[in-house]
Design a protein around this motif. Structure first.
Motif, mmCIF file in Angstrom:
data_model
loop_
_atom_site.group_PDB
_atom_site.id
_atom_site.type_symbol
_atom_site.label_atom_id
_atom_site.label_comp_id
_atom_site.label_asym_id
_atom_site.label_seq_id
_atom_site.Cartn_x
_atom_site.Cartn_y
_atom_site.Cartn_z
ATOM 1 N N ARG A 32 -21.852 -13.559 -6.078
ATOM 2 C CA ARG A 32 -22.987 -13.615 -6.979
ATOM 3 C C ARG A 32 -23.953 -14.877 -6.531
ATOM 4 N NH1 ARG A 32 -19.148 -12.434 -11.305
ATOM 5 N NH2 ARG A 32 -19.060 -14.841 -11.950
ATOM 6 N N GLY A 33 -23.523 -15.913 -6.246
ATOM 7 C CA GLY A 33 -24.187 -16.967 -5.739
ATOM 8 C C GLY A 33 -25.099 -16.785 -4.558
ATOM 9 N N ALA A 34 -24.644 -15.648 -3.853
ATOM 10 C CA ALA A 34 -25.342 -15.228 -2.407
ATOM 11 C C ALA A 34 -26.894 -14.958 -2.819
ATOM 12 C CB ALA A 34 -24.741 -13.891 -1.881
ATOM 13 N N GLN A 35 -27.286 -14.340 -3.914
ATOM 14 C CA GLN A 35 -28.672 -14.146 -4.119
ATOM 15 C C GLN A 35 -29.398 -15.319 -4.271
ATOM 16 O OE1 GLN A 35 -29.893 -10.809 -6.746
ATOM 17 N NE2 GLN A 35 -31.829 -11.710 -7.362
ATOM 18 N N LYS A 44 -27.206 -22.929 5.458
ATOM 19 C CA LYS A 44 -25.825 -23.760 5.489
ATOM 20 C C LYS A 44 -25.082 -23.490 4.535
ATOM 21 C CE LYS A 44 -27.975 -27.459 8.339
ATOM 22 N NZ LYS A 44 -27.855 -28.958 8.369
ATOM 23 N N GLU A 45 -25.526 -23.518 3.094
ATOM 24 C CA GLU A 45 -24.608 -23.298 1.908
ATOM 25 C C GLU A 45 -23.877 -21.749 2.154
ATOM 26 O OE1 GLU A 45 -27.540 -24.774 2.235
ATOM 27 O OE2 GLU A 45 -27.396 -26.694 0.814
ATOM 28 N N THR A 46 -24.919 -20.836 2.525
ATOM 29 C CA THR A 46 -24.509 -19.519 2.813
ATOM 30 C C THR A 46 -23.212 -19.337 3.736
ATOM 31 O OG1 THR A 46 -26.769 -18.571 2.268
ATOM 32 C CG2 THR A 46 -25.139 -17.225 3.676
ATOM 33 N N GLN A 47 -23.111 -20.228 4.810
ATOM 34 C CA GLN A 47 -22.198 -20.103 5.750
ATOM 35 C C GLN A 47 -20.846 -20.739 5.289
ATOM 36 O OE1 GLN A 47 -23.426 -21.914 9.532
ATOM 37 N NE2 GLN A 47 -24.073 -20.104 10.253
ATOM 38 N N SER A 48 -21.100 -21.863 4.255
ATOM 39 C CA SER A 48 -20.022 -22.532 3.689
ATOM 40 C C SER A 48 -19.411 -21.458 2.621
ATOM 41 C CB SER A 48 -20.358 -23.804 3.049
ATOM 42 O OG SER A 48 -21.109 -24.663 4.187
ATOM 43 N N ALA A 49 -20.247 -21.049 1.903
ATOM 44 C CA ALA A 49 -19.702 -20.177 0.864
ATOM 45 C C ALA A 49 -18.899 -19.026 1.496
ATOM 46 C CB ALA A 49 -20.881 -19.289 0.180
#
Length: 572
Positions: A32-35, A44-49
Motif C-alpha cells: 500500500r505504501g507504494a503509492q 531509493k525507498e521504493t527499492q528498499s521496500a
C-alpha cells in the motif's frame, strides 16, 4: 487420535493461519505504501521496500515454525496428527480471501519441519484444497466504466477514480494523447461496439512507474488497456503511453522484471483477470509478478506435475556450451531449465558453492531491470527416473553427484534453481541468417550489459553464451556466479603492449577489470565484434565504467521503459 492430540492439532493449525495472516498484513502494508513513495518520488525507498517485502515470507515462516516447536515435540507426532491438522486447517480456509497463499504457507511450514522429505497430499496441499472459479470475486477487484459516453469522458471518469496526490504536468494534453492513441488503435465501428471497459482496482507500481491495467471488451475481441504513468523531474505526473497490444503487456510482465506492488485482498481473482489478458503467460508467472513468488513456486510445481502426466519426452542436457559452475538440463516440451551447482568448478573459477548461492540471492534482491532472469530455488525436487535419459543421468552423476539422491523410481535433487528457458545467444547468432535480427541481438546485448551496470550490478563473465534471447528478441543475462556490485571492481586502462593477452604477466589485483579487452571475449566472430563496437563501443572504455560507478555511487535509480519507446507520447 485422542482428545488431547485433536486439540493440539487444532491449536497448531490456528497458529499457522494466524502467522500467515500476520505475514499478509505486513506484505499489504508495504504494498500500500507504494503509492505514496511514487507520488513523492522516493525511489531509493521504493527499492528498499521491494527488498523488505521479499524477506517477509522467510521471517514469518521461521516465526511460525519456532512457535510450533514451543507448542509440541513435532517429531514424536504420528502421521494421523498431521493429517488431522491439515483437515482443521482446510476448514479454517473456508471463505478466506487468500486461501491459496495460505495453503502455500502451510506447505512451507510442513516442509521446514520435515526438511521437504514429506511431500504427501495427506499432510500437505500438494493439490489445492478447492478449485477456484475465476470471476466469483471479479467485482471486488475491478472498476467498470460507462462506455455510452465519449472517449474523452471515459478517460475523465477513469482519472476521477484513479487519483494521485501529485499534480499533472499537463492534464489536457494527456487526455488528448490518450484519446488520439485509442482512436488510432480502434476503428469508429470498433469503438461503437465496445461493451465494457474494466480496470483492475489497484494501480500496479514498480520502479519509477505506475500502471493502470484493464481491458476493452468488444463482441469479437478483448484488448489490454494499460496506461503507464511517470513522474517528471519537476515532480509532476504525466501519462507516458497507451498500451493495447498483448505483446507489449507481456514484456511489462516479463520474467526478468522486478515484482509489482499491487494492493489487493483477492490475489486469486487478480491473477485470474491477468491470465485472461495474457493467456500465453503461465499462471505461476503472474503470481510471481505480483510478488507472491513462494506461491508461484507452488503453482509451478503443480503445473509441472500436470505436464509430466500429459507428456512423454525425456529430460536431457540443455543445448549450448556446458557451464563451468552449473549443470543445466531441461525437458524439451516444457519452458524452463533446471540448474544444479556442480561439485567441482574449473580451475579458472576461484569461487565456492556458498558464493554461487549468495550471487543468486543478490540478483533476487536487486532491481533486475528487465535484463536478469528471475530464478527460483527448490530443495529435494523430485523427478521420475523413467523420464531421465541415460546420458543425462551419467552426466549428472559425473558433475553434481553430491546433490543427487536416487530411489527406486525417483531422482531427488537436494538443491536446484529453475529459470525460464531462452535460446542461448551464442546459438542464436550461429544459426540466424537475418541480418536485421542479428543486428538487433547484438544491440540488445550491449543494452543488456549497460542496463545491468546502471542497476549497480557488474555482470562479470560477459561471454555471449551467458546471455539468452527471448521470443520477443530481448537479450537477458542468466549466469550469476561472477556478478558483483559496481563498487567492487577497479576499471583500468590496458597497459600498452603488442600482445592483448600480455596483461596476464603484469601486476593485476583480483578486482581489476580492463574494459579494452572486452572486444576479445564478449562475442567471437569478427563481424559480431565489429558490430558490437559500432553500436556499443563505449563499454570497451574504462571511462564509461567509471562514469557508471559514479552514477551508482550517488544512488541514482534508473528507469528503463519496459515497452517499445515508439509507444511513448510526445511531451512538448
Amino acid at each position: 487420535m485422542n482428545v488431547g492430540e485433536h486439540d493440539l492439532a487444532r491449536k497448531t493449525a490456528f497458529l499457522i493461519i494466524s502467522n500467515f495472516d500476520k505475514s499478509y498484513r505486513w506484505f499489504s502494508r508495504i504494498t500500500r505504501g507504494a503509492q505514496q513513495r511514487f507520488e513523492q518520488g522516493l525511489w531509493k525507498e521504493t527499492q528498499s521496500a521491494s527488498k523488505e517485502r521479499i524477506t517477509i515470507y522467510e521471517q514469518s515462516l521461521s516465526d511460525a515454525v519456532a512457535e510450533i516447536y514451543q507448542l509440541t515435540d513435532v517429531h514424536k507426532m504420528e502421521d494421523t496428527f498431521w493429517s488431522e491438522m491439515k483437515k482443521v486447517y482446510t476448514r479454517l480456509l473456508e471463505g478466506h480471501p487468500q486461501f491459496e497463499l495460505a495453503e502455500t504457507f502451510y506447505n512451507s511450514v510442513i516442509g521446514r519441519i520435515f526438511k521437504h522429505r514429506k511431500i504427501d497430499n495427506c499432510v500437505m496441499f500438494v493439490l489445492p484444497s478447492r478449485c477456484y472459479l475465476p470471476g466469483q470475486d471479479r467485482q471486488k477487484v475491478i472498476h467498470s466504466f460507462d462506455v455510452t459516453t465519449t472517449v474523452r469522458q471515459m478517460y475523465e471518469s477513469i482519472f476521477r477514480v484513479y487519483r494521485y496526490n501529485v499534480p499533472f504536468e499537463d492534464y489536457q494534453r494527456d487526455l488528448d494523447n490518450l484519446e488520439t492513441a485509442l482512436r488510432k488503435r480502434l476503428t469508429r465501428e470498433q469503438l461503437a461496439s465496445v461493451t465494457a471497459v474494466e480496470i483492475l482496482q489497484p494501480t500496479f507500481f514498480r520502479g519509477k512507474a505506475a500502471y493502470i491495467i484493464g481491458r476493452i471488451c468488444m463482441p469479437d475481441e478483448t484488448l489490454p488497456f494499460v496506461i503507464p504513468l511517470r513522474i517528471n523531474d519537476q515532480h509532476a505526473l504525466f501519462v507516458d503511453a497507451l498500451l493495447t497490444d498483448r505483446k507489449d503487456l507481456s514484456v511489462v510482465f516479463g520474467f526478468a522484471r522486478s515484482y509489482f506492488m499491487a494492493d489487493t485482498q483477492y490475489p486469486a481473482e487478480l491473477a485470474a483477470f491477468l491470465q485472461e489478458l495474457l493467456p500465453n503467460k503461465k499462471h505461476f508467472e503472474l503470481y510471481m509478478a505480483l510478488g507472491h513468488y513462494k506461491h508461484g513456486k507452488t503453482v509451478f510445481y503443480r503445473n509441472f506435475l500436470q505436464h509430466l502426466d500429459q507428456s512423454d519426452d525425456h529430460f536431457e542436457a540443455a543445448p549450448g556450451i556446458r557451464g563451468l559452475v552449473m549443470m543445466v538440463f531441461h525437458l524439451p516440451s516444457y519452458g524452463v531449465v533446471f540448474k544444479i551447482i556442480k561439485d567441482e568448478f574449473a580451475e579458472s573459477k576461484k569461487i565456492t558453492r556458498e558464493h554461487v548461492k549468495d550471487r543468486y540471492r543478490l540478483v533476487k534482491m536487486s532491481d533486475r531491470v528487465g535484463r536478469m532472469a528471475d530464478t527460483h530455488e527448490y530443495v529435494n525436487f523430485r523427478l521420475p527416473l523413467s523420464r531421465l535419459s541415460p546420458e543425462l543421468i551419467s552426466e549428472l552423476e559425473a558433475t553434481c553427484a553430491s546433490s543427487l539422491v536416487f530411489t527406486e523410481d525417483e531422482l531427488i535433487i537436494r538443491h536446484l534453481y529453475i529459470e525460464r528457458k531462452m535460446t542461448p545467444l551464442n546459438l542464436f547468432l550461429e544459426q540466424e541468417t537475418d541480418e536485421n535480427k542479428i543486428k538487433n541481438a547484438i544491440n540488445e546485448l550491449g543494452l543488456c550489459i549497460k542496463q545491468i551496470a546502471l542497476a549497480n550490478i557488474f555482470p562479470g563473465d560477459m561471454l555471449h553464451k551467458n546471455f539468452g534471447i527471448t521470443r520477443h528478441g530481448r537479450v537477458i543475462f542468466y549466469d550469476y556466479d561472477e556478478i558483483c556490485l559496481m563498487s567492487e571492481r577497479n576499471f583500468r586502462s590496458l597497459p600498452q603492449s603488442d600482445d592483448p593477452y600480455a596483461i596476464d604477466t603484469m601486476s593485476v589485483a583480483p578486482n581489476d577489470v580492463f574494459p579494452e579487452q572486452f572486444e576479445h571475449f564478449i562475442v567471437g566472430k569478427k563481424p559480431f565484434k565489429q558490430l558490437l563496437k559500432t553500436l556499443h563501443g563505449d563499454i570497451m572504455s574504462p571511462d564509461y565504467w567509471k562514469n557508471v560507478q559514479q552514477i551508482t555511487a550517488r544512488g541514482e535509480v534508473q528507469n528503463f521503459t519496459p515497452y517499445n519507446p515508439a509507444m511513448r507520447f510526445e511531451r512538448k
